[in-house]
Design a protein around this motif. Structure first.
Motif, mmCIF file in Angstrom:
data_model
loop_
_atom_site.group_PDB
_atom_site.id
_atom_site.type_symbol
_atom_site.label_atom_id
_atom_site.label_comp_id
_atom_site.label_asym_id
_atom_site.label_seq_id
_atom_site.Cartn_x
_atom_site.Cartn_y
_atom_site.Cartn_z
ATOM 1 N N ARG A 91 0.784 -1.625 0.149
ATOM 2 C CA ARG A 91 -0.335 0.302 -0.100
ATOM 3 C C ARG A 91 0.542 1.216 0.094
ATOM 4 N NH1 ARG A 91 -4.232 0.286 4.897
ATOM 5 N NH2 ARG A 91 -5.031 2.484 3.226
ATOM 6 N N GLY A 94 2.846 1.053 -3.175
ATOM 7 C CA GLY A 94 2.395 0.866 -4.393
ATOM 8 C C GLY A 94 2.504 0.463 -5.502
ATOM 9 N N GLU A 550 -1.910 6.725 -0.059
ATOM 10 C CA GLU A 550 -2.636 5.876 -1.581
ATOM 11 C C GLU A 550 -3.008 6.955 -2.531
ATOM 12 O OE1 GLU A 550 -3.599 1.228 -0.422
ATOM 13 O OE2 GLU A 550 -4.748 3.571 0.673
ATOM 14 N N GLN A 551 -3.985 8.057 -1.699
ATOM 15 C CA GLN A 551 -4.485 8.698 -2.526
ATOM 16 C C GLN A 551 -3.560 10.022 -3.233
ATOM 17 O OE1 GLN A 551 -7.046 10.338 0.293
ATOM 18 N NE2 GLN A 551 -9.434 9.204 0.771
ATOM 19 N N ARG A 553 -0.394 9.243 -4.124
ATOM 20 C CA ARG A 553 -0.291 8.741 -5.124
ATOM 21 C C ARG A 553 -0.835 8.415 -6.610
ATOM 22 N NH1 ARG A 553 1.918 4.160 -3.047
ATOM 23 N NH2 ARG A 553 -0.062 3.390 -3.157
ATOM 24 N N ALA A 554 -1.816 8.265 -6.127
ATOM 25 C CA ALA A 554 -3.424 8.351 -7.067
ATOM 26 C C ALA A 554 -3.708 9.536 -8.226
ATOM 27 C CB ALA A 554 -4.889 7.727 -6.114
ATOM 28 N N MET A 557 -0.459 10.364 -10.560
ATOM 29 C CA MET A 557 -0.651 8.949 -11.563
ATOM 30 C C MET A 557 -1.306 9.735 -12.161
ATOM 31 S SD MET A 557 -0.391 5.335 -9.875
ATOM 32 C CE MET A 557 -0.595 4.591 -10.770
ATOM 33 N N LEU A 558 -2.354 10.668 -12.281
ATOM 34 C CA LEU A 558 -3.714 11.039 -12.516
ATOM 35 C C LEU A 558 -3.288 11.924 -13.559
ATOM 36 C CD1 LEU A 558 -6.453 10.347 -13.360
ATOM 37 C CD2 LEU A 558 -7.039 12.289 -11.263
ATOM 38 N N LYS A 568 -8.620 11.748 -18.595
ATOM 39 C CA LYS A 568 -8.690 12.094 -17.613
ATOM 40 C C LYS A 568 -9.766 10.760 -16.959
ATOM 41 C CE LYS A 568 -6.791 15.847 -14.816
ATOM 42 N NZ LYS A 568 -6.987 17.420 -14.112
#
Ligand SMILES: [Zn+2]
Length: 569
Positions: A91, A94, A550-551, A553-554, A557-558, A568
Motif C-alpha cells: 500500500r 504502490g 495512497e490517495q 499517489r493516485a 498518477m492521474l 482523465k
C-alpha cells in the motif's frame, strides 16, 4: 577487565541527537536506562559487553525454538505477520516486486513469505544456525551471515529493506540506518517494526514493560524513530500501530520466557480454562510496537528552509517584510521563499509581482482569496525544503527570532517548534498591545479559553498554541491531509501534528500585536465559532496516513496521465 569483548560500552552522547544531557531513569537487571533530555530517546547506558550479548543471542534465543510444535507455531505466526507487513508495504509503495533485503532475518519466515510473493530476496543475520536454516528454506534467495556493514554491499541496489525488531538491538542506530540508506535505490522503501514506548502496553506496564531487556539497547517512540530516520536521510515517514498476528499459545510462550508479575499467572490461568481451538486461533493485535514506513531521500549538500508567506491585502507591510526576508541569512541553510498572493485589491499583488523573477522566491498567484488556510496549504504543496516556516505578511513577529526557532530542528532535538508570544521565563520577550485595551482584554480571555481547551483535549501544556510561528520538519506532514481554509487551519495543523505524535517545543518570540484598525483579519464572533467546530471535529476525526499516501499517489498518477495526453478518468 582485561578482555575487550568483556567490557561494557559506555555511551557519551545520545544515540540519535548527540545530546549530552543524559538522565538516569531506572535499572533493568543491572542495566541503567537513561533518557536524553533533548530528543527524549531512552537507551541502555553503558551498553552490555559483546560477550554478554552473544550469550543472550545463543542458540535458544528465538521463542519456541526448543520443541518442534513450538517452532511450528512460531513459524506460522511469523509468516502470517509477514503477509500483513507485505500487504501494508505494498500500500505504501504502490508496487510489490523488486529486490528485498531483510536485516535480522532469523530463520527466514519473512523471506520465505516474500519470495512466494514474487520478491527477489536477500537476508542478513548474525546467527550462523539461523542463516543455515533460512538458506535451506529459500528457493533462490541468498543469506549472508554476520553484521550488515562489514559486507560493504554495493550502493543503490535494493528496492525495499525490512528491519523487524532490529533497530533497538544495534549499538548505533544512526550508522546502521545510514548504511541501509546507502544500499537502497533512490526512493527505495525502508520498513521498520519496533517496540514503542508510547504503545498502550508500555504506558500500562511502565518499568515492568516486557520490552525492557538487556539486548534492547534503545527504546524508540513515534517521535524519536522519525528523528533518527530524518537524520539518516529518510523521508515520507508514516507511523502506524504495530499490528502482529498472534495466537494465545505464542503469548503464553512469551510470558513463560519473560515473566511479568501479575500478568504471567493470569495468562497461565487462562491457558487452563480456554478451549484449545481458541488458543490456536490467529488474531491481529497491536500490542507493544509500531510499523514505520519511509523512503530514501537524496542527501542535499545544504539544507533548505521553505518560508511560506500567505499575502492578502497587506500592502502596508508586505514590501518591508519581503525586503527583510530576501536579505535574511541563516548559517548552513538556504532560503526558499514561497509567496501565495490571493488577488489583493490594495496593491499587494503589484508588490508581489516585483519578485516574479527573484531566484530565491517562488510566486504563486491565486485567482481569488479563499482564506489564509487555503493559501498556506497551496504553499505547502509547492514547498521542497527540509523545514517549513509560516510567515504572515504583516510584521507582528520579529524575523530575528528565526535563528532561535530553527536551532532545535537543525540539531535534530525537535521536529516541531512553536514561537510563544508570552515570553516564558524571559522577561524581555513580552506581548505588546497598542490601544483598544478593552478589546485586548477580550482577545486575551479568548486566547486563554482556547489554549486551555486545546491543552485539555490533546493532553498538552502549551502556552501559545495560536502563534503564527509554527516551524517544523516538512516531513512531519507526510501522511496528513488538510482541509481547513481560514484561520481554523492553524488549529488543524497543530492538532494533526500533535496527534501524529510530535511534541511541540515552545520558545519565546517577540511580538507586536496589531489592532483590528491596523488590519487584523480575525472576525470577532464568527471565527471563534468556526474554531470550536473545528476543534470538536479534529479531536475525533480518524487520521489514516496510509490512505493519504495512497490517495496522493493516485492523484500524481492521474496528473501524469493527463500530462501525457491520456484522458482523465
Ligand atoms: Zn537525544
Amino acid at each position: 577487565m582485561t578482555n575487550n569483548s568483556n567490557a561494557k560500552h559506555p555511551v557519551k552522547a545520545c544515540l540519535v541527537c548527540q545530546g549530552a544531557k543524559l538522565y538516569y531513569l531506572f535499572s533493568i537487571l543491572d542495566h541503567r536506562i537513561v533518557r536524553c533530555d533533548d530528543c527524549q530517546l531512552l537507551f541502555i547506558n553503558p551498553q552490555p559487553s559483546d560477550d554478554e550479548l552473544s550469550r543472550i543471542y545463543g542458540a535458544g534465543y528465538f521463542l519456541g525454538s526448543d520443541t518442534e510444535t513450538g517452532r511450528q507455531t512460531v513459524s506460522e505466526i511469523k509468516q502470517a505477520t509477514a503477509r500483513l507487513y507485505l500487504a501494508e508495504i505494498c500500500r505504501y509503495r504502490g508496487s510489490k516486486s523488486g529486490r528485498l533485503l531483510e536485516v535480522g532475518c532469523g530463520d527466514g519466515d519473512f523471506l520465505v513469505t516474500a519470495e512466494a510473493d514474487g520478491w527477489q530476496v536477500t537476508g542478513v543475520d548474525y546467527s550462523a544456525a539461523a542463516c543455515e536454516k533460512a538458506r535451506r528454506r529459500l528457493k533462490n534467495g541468498e543469506v549472508l551471515c554476520g553484521e550488515l556493514a562489514p559486507f560493504r554491499l554495493p550502493a543503490g541496489q535494493f528496492d525495499l529493506c525490512v528491519i523487524s525488531d532490529v533497530i533497538g538491538h544495534v549499538r548505533s542506530p544512526l550508522d546502521f540506518l545510514r548504511e541501509i540508506h546507502r544500499i537502497l535505490k533512490p526512493g527505495g522503501t525502508l520498513f521498520v517494526a519496533t517496540p514503542s514506548t508510547d504503545s498502550w502496553s508500555a504506558r500500562f506496564m511502565r518499568q515492568k514493560w516486557m520490552e525492557f531487556k538487556a539486548e534492547h539497547l534503545a527504546y524508540f517512540d513515534r517521535q524519536t524513530i522519525q528523528t533518527v530516520l530524518f537524520k539518516s536521510g529518510f523521508q515520507g515517514v508514516i507511523v502506524q500501530p504495530g499490528w502482529k498476528i498472534l495466537n494465545f499459545d505464542y503469548i503464553k510462550m512469551h510470558f513463560e520466557r519473560f515473566p511479568v508479575s501479575l500478568l504471567t499467572p493470569v495468562v497461565n490461568f487462562m491457558a487452563r480454562i480456554m478451549p484449545r481451538t481458541t488458543q490456536l486461533r490467529h488474531r491481529r493485535i497491536a500490542a507493544s510496537g509500531i510499523m514505520v514506513f519511509s523512503r530514501k531521500a537524496e542527501v542535499r549538500p545544504q539544507q533548505v528552509l521553505s518560508v511560506i508567506v500567505p499575502a492578502y491585502n497587506e500592502a502596508n507591510t508586505f514590501a518591508a517584510l519581503m525586503e527583510i526576508l530576501v536579505r535574511k541569512e541563516l548559517p548552513n541553510l538556504r532560503f526558499e521563499i514561497i509567496v501565495v498572493e490571493s488577488n489583493s485589491t490594495d496593491g499587494t499583488r503589484e508588490i508581489a509581482l516585483k519578485y516574479k523573477n527573484h531566484p530565491g522566491v517562488k510566486l504563486i498567484l491565486e485567482d481569488q482569496p479563499r482564506g489564509k488556510g487555503h493559501a498556506v496549504r497551496t504553499g505547502l504543496k509547492a514547498a521542497s525544503g527540509d523545514y517549513v516556516l509560516i510567515q504572515d505578511a504583516d510584521l507582528e513577529y520579529d524575523l530575528e527570532d528565526y535563528d532561535g526557532l530553527l536551532e532545535p530542528l537543525v540539531s535534530g532535538r525537535a521536529a516541531f517548534v512553536l514561537g510563544a508570544r508570552h515570553g516564558g521565563h524571559n522577561v524581555w520577550k513580552m506581548r505588546q498591545f497598542t490601544g483598544q485595551h478593552g478589546l485586548s482584554l477580550f482577545v486575551n480571555i479568548g486566547h486563554w479559553f482556547f489554549a486551555t481547551l486545546i491543552n485539555v483535549l490533546f493532553f498538552q501544556h502549551l502556552r501559545d498554541p495560536f502563534t503564527m510561528f509554527k516551524v517544523f520538519r516538512r516531513d512531519c506532514i507526510s501522511g496528513l491531509a488538510f482541509e481547513c481554509d481560514r484561520f481554523d487551519f492553524d488549529f488543524e495543523l497543530l492538532v494533526k501534528l500533535v496527534r501524529k505524535g510530535y511534541r511541540p517545543v515552545e520558545l519565546p518570540v517577540n511580538y507586536r500585536s496589531r489592532s483590528f484598525k491596523e488590519g487584523k483579519k480575525v472576525r470577532m464572533f464568527r471565527d471563534p465559532l468556526t474554531w470550536l467546530k473545528a476543534l470538536a471535529r479534529l479531536r475525533f476525526a480518524k487520521i489514516d496516513p496510509m490512505r493519504v499516501v495512497e490517495q496522493s499517489r493516485a492523484a500524481v498518477m492521474l496528473e501524469t496521465s493527463a500530462g501525457t495526453g491520456n484522458p482523465k478518468t
